[in-house]
Structure formats: C-alpha cells, structure tokens
Design a protein around this motif. Structure first.
Motif, PDB file in Angstrom:
ATOM      1  N   ASP A  55       0.837  -1.197   0.000  1.00  0.00           N
ATOM      2  CA  ASP A  55       0.000   0.000   0.000  1.00  0.00           C
ATOM      3  C   ASP A  55       0.876   1.253   0.000  1.00  0.00           C
ATOM      4  OD1 ASP A  55      -1.793   2.202   1.021  1.00  0.00           O
ATOM      5  OD2 ASP A  55      -3.199   0.528   0.985  1.00  0.00           O
ATOM      6  N   PRO A  56       0.695   2.158  -0.989  1.00  0.00           N
ATOM      7  CA  PRO A  56       1.502   3.384  -1.019  1.00  0.00           C
ATOM      8  C   PRO A  56       1.350   4.235   0.226  1.00  0.00           C
ATOM      9  CG  PRO A  56       0.362   3.066  -3.110  1.00  0.00           C
ATOM     10  CD  PRO A  56      -0.210   2.066  -2.149  1.00  0.00           C
ATOM     11  N   GLY A  57       0.185   4.173   0.880  1.00  0.00           N
ATOM     12  CA  GLY A  57      -0.022   4.958   2.088  1.00  0.00           C
ATOM     13  C   GLY A  57       0.934   4.597   3.209  1.00  0.00           C
ATOM     14  N   ARG A  59       4.101   4.145   2.983  1.00  0.00           N
ATOM     15  CA  ARG A  59       5.309   4.961   2.856  1.00  0.00           C
ATOM     16  C   ARG A  59       5.102   6.356   3.418  1.00  0.00           C
ATOM     17  NH1 ARG A  59       5.419   2.087  -2.261  1.00  0.00           N
ATOM     18  NH2 ARG A  59       4.324   3.815  -3.304  1.00  0.00           N
ATOM     19  N   ALA A  60       3.875   6.874   3.272  1.00  0.00           N
ATOM     20  CA  ALA A  60       3.598   8.233   3.734  1.00  0.00           C
ATOM     21  C   ALA A  60       3.679   8.362   5.245  1.00  0.00           C
ATOM     22  CB  ALA A  60       2.230   8.690   3.237  1.00  0.00           C
ATOM     23  N   ASP A  98       5.667  11.105  -4.035  1.00  0.00           N
ATOM     24  CA  ASP A  98       5.466  11.318  -2.600  1.00  0.00           C
ATOM     25  C   ASP A  98       4.059  11.821  -2.315  1.00  0.00           C
ATOM     26  OD1 ASP A  98       7.967  10.456  -1.889  1.00  0.00           O
ATOM     27  OD2 ASP A  98       8.796  12.453  -1.484  1.00  0.00           O
ATOM     28  N   ARG A 100       1.388  11.271  -4.098  1.00  0.00           N
ATOM     29  CA  ARG A 100       0.427  10.173  -4.295  1.00  0.00           C
ATOM     30  C   ARG A 100       0.423   9.251  -3.070  1.00  0.00           C
ATOM     31  NH1 ARG A 100       0.663   8.347 -10.704  1.00  0.00           N
ATOM     32  NH2 ARG A 100       0.741  10.449 -11.567  1.00  0.00           N
ATOM     33  N   ASP A 101       1.592   9.021  -2.487  1.00  0.00           N
ATOM     34  CA  ASP A 101       1.638   8.237  -1.249  1.00  0.00           C
ATOM     35  C   ASP A 101       0.829   8.921  -0.153  1.00  0.00           C
ATOM     36  OD1 ASP A 101       3.338   6.523  -2.575  1.00  0.00           O
ATOM     37  OD2 ASP A 101       5.158   7.211  -1.552  1.00  0.00           O
ATOM     38  N   GLU A 102       1.010  10.230  -0.015  1.00  0.00           N
ATOM     39  CA  GLU A 102       0.284  10.988   1.008  1.00  0.00           C
ATOM     40  C   GLU A 102      -1.208  10.985   0.728  1.00  0.00           C
ATOM     41  OE1 GLU A 102       4.199  13.861   1.445  1.00  0.00           O
ATOM     42  OE2 GLU A 102       2.348  14.651   0.554  1.00  0.00           O
ATOM     43  N   TYR A 135      -0.401   2.955  -9.994  1.00  0.00           N
ATOM     44  CA  TYR A 135       0.454   3.371  -8.883  1.00  0.00           C
ATOM     45  C   TYR A 135      -0.062   2.818  -7.555  1.00  0.00           C
ATOM     46  CZ  TYR A 135       3.443   6.276  -5.963  1.00  0.00           C
ATOM     47  OH  TYR A 135       4.375   6.692  -5.044  1.00  0.00           O
TER      48      TYR A 135
END
Length: 365
Positions: A55-57, A59-60, A98, A100-102, A135
């Motif tokens: 999940d990209p989130g 990383r945020a 970054d 998009r992660d946020e 993404y």
C-alpha cells in the motif's frame, strides 16, 4: 467455492485471449467523450492470480508531513466529521510520487476525498487513467462491465435515454443499494478513482458511508462477536444478471466466491471496519440459515439507516472522487431517469490485499 491463500509473487495483469467488440451505444460525433463510450467485448479471461500488494499509504507514514500534498490547496473542507473531504486548488494529474503516497494515506484516514476542477486529469484519457491507477495497485478488469474499446481496465457506468448498463434491481422500490466494489474477489479493491464524463442537470448523486463508523456504533460485546465471523462474498448473481442478457450480456471471467472477515483491519491505519454489503455478501460461514440472515439483515439495516455515518456527493463537472473500498460502502442514486439525460462515469479500480481479519488468527479457509 474458491479458497486461495495470498502468495508473494507479483503477477502481471491478465491478457485477453481474443478481441471481438460489441458496441450497443453508438458513437456521437458531437459528444466529447464518444471514444470512451462502453463496448462489450467477448474476451475471456483466466482466473485472477494472488499477488503481493504494497500500500503506497504505508510509505507516507514516514514522511515529515503526511499531508504535505494539501499545502497548496485553496480549500480543504470536511464533508462530515468522520467521512469525506472536499479539496480545491490541486491538480491531481501533476502529483509527485510522494504526494500520491500521502494521498493514499489521507484517503485511508478520511475514507473519501473529493477533488473539484480536475478537467486536466479527466481529459488526459485512458492511457493516463491506467498509469494513475497502477500506482495504487494491480488494476482490476471487471468480468461483466462495459469499457472503452481497447481499455478493459477502465470500468464504465453508463445510462442514457435508451440504454443502461448498471447492475440494477428493476423490481426494487429504491435505487439505493450499498456495496463495496467487487468484494467477491480474493483481493478486493483498495483506493478507487471515479469521475463523471457526462451528468444530468440534477440528480445522479452518490452516497458513501463509513464502515468504520457503522462498526463503532455497535455495542462492544456485539463487535467482539462479529470479529469471530467470516462471510461468503459472491459474484455469481452479478454474472447471472449479465448472462440473462442484461448489463451488456457478457461474462469474461467465471464468477468466484471468497470468504472474508465480517470485521477487517486496515493495513495502514489499523482501523477496524465492518465488511459486509447487500450486493455481494451472501451468508455467514458456520451459522444456520436463519441465524446468518438475521445477523446480516440487521447489519444491512444498520448501514441503510445510519445517516450520521454517511456523506452525499453532489457531482459537478470536473469532479474526481477517491475512496477506500476497504473502509467505505457506496450507492449510486438513480433519480434522473425521467430526464433522459446521460450519466457516463469511469472508474479505475486497483486491487489491494486480501482482507485482514480484525481478530488475529481468524481462519478464512
């Protein structure tokens, strides 16, 4: 019933075996988005393979400011205290990795984020839609819906004066039908992007509800019991609807049923959410028919009536909505039929992890 454990090998999206297109909606020279009208191919797809979702989130969470992507917004308004945020002044199409992660983390926390004035995003077309959605996860190809010719990853919702390709129950007294998209998959969607290419003058809103809040409204002893339960989610009825000649009349992948926890845990926020819906949940595993029906009907009724957990999205041109299917449910409102106006929507649907039970050790096999 398919019962598959998640594996860690990333799989490429399935490739269609054949390409024969049907187009029940005629292209119109004066319609700006005629190239995105629904086609119904006769392609056949193999079963979906499990894959590892990151999940990209996640990383945020380590970013100095996980909400930095909102710093240049001209307006950030919470639609309700627990669900939904409306944002103006940000071009989604230009977000960095970054950012998009946020964004993924903020959608997980708020359930729904509505971005206004996103004409640039919408007009970039289906190749960009695929790049954007990829993404956030492996793109889901819907087994029965229409899509733009050559772009099966773009799910379309369409209705005009002569045609409708939505999954509707004609005999129902209401078009409100809460669901989480394709929850019958082993790995259902996470962050989803949806926008309208054409809309009626009034009506055609979308309702959302927080499944985190619906769960929190229940008594602690009952929630403790619900955590011990799992339920069957089925795509069979949707497929049969298409096989009957409705919705476009095609079934490109054989329908599946999977068992998911009744209460799931979000992999990034850790929040627990109710995970049942009228459209795809069929029965609770291990309970007798009457027991299962009584519990599910109580939960459905709770979801239906909990206006204090809901937000209503009134669409306007250029609106893009992003929601987290793991912690929300939604329903279209089909109240514009008499106007004969077109409502044409596109959805990009990345898959996420297999639902994580809130109760550690709960068996789903």
């Amino acid at each position: 019933m398919s019962q598959t454990q998640t594996i860690t090998q990333t799989q490429a999206p399935n490739v269609p075996q054949t390409l024969v297109l049907k187009n029940p909606v005629q292209a119109e020279e004066d319609y700006r988005y005629s190239h995105l009208l629904p086609h119904f191919s006769e392609d056949r797809y193999p079963p979906l393979e499990p894959f590892e979702h990151v999940d990209p989130g996640q990383r945020a969470l380590t970013h100095p400011n996980p909400r930095a992507f909102l710093e240049n917004a001209t307006s950030v308004v919470e639609l309700t205290p627990r669900l939904g945020t409306e944002v103006r002044g940000i071009n989604l199409a230009e977000l960095t990795a970054d950012a998009r992660d946020e964004l993924a983390l903020e959608v997980a926390r708020r359930g729904l984020i509505v971005f206004r004035d996103q004409h640039d995003f919408i007009d970039r077309g289906p190749d960009f839609y695929k790049q954007w959605g990829s993404y956030f996860g492996r793109l889901h190809i819907h087994p029965t819906s229409g899509h733009p010719a050559g772009y099966p990853e773009v799910h379309l919702v369409y209705r005009d004066a002569n045609s409708t390709f939505n999954f509707e129950i004609a005999e129902s007294t209401t078009s409100t039908f809460w669901h989480s998209d394709v929850s019958y998959e082993l790995q259902p969607p996470g962050l989803t992007t949806f926008f309208l290419l054409a809309q009626p003058t009034t009506g055609g809103d979308t309702l959302f509800t927080s499944q985190v809040s619906t769960l929190q409204k229940l008594s602690p002893p009952f929630v403790t019991f619900l955590r011990t339960l799992s339920a069957v989610h089925s795509g069979v009825e949707q497929a049969n609807f298409s096989r009957a000649g409705k919705r476009g009349g095609v079934v490109r992948r054989e329908p599946v049923e999977h068992v998911h926890p009744v209460v799931r845990r979000h992999p990034v926020t850790g929040e627990e959410a109710l995970y049942v819906n009228r459209q795809f949940t069929r029965r609770i595993v291990g309970l007798k028919k009457q027991e299962s029906e009584n519990i599910l009907n109580f939960l459905y009724d709770h979801i239906d009536k909990s206006g204090d957990n809901q937000a209503r999205l009134k669409w306007e041109p250029g609106t893009v909505a992003l929601w987290d299917n793991r912690i929300t449910a939604h329903s279209a409102i089909v109240d514009y039929g008499d106007s004969k106006e077109r409502r044409h929507g596109a959805r990009i649907t990345p898959q996420a992890e297999r639902p994580i039970p809130a109760l550690e050790g709960l068996k789903l096999d």
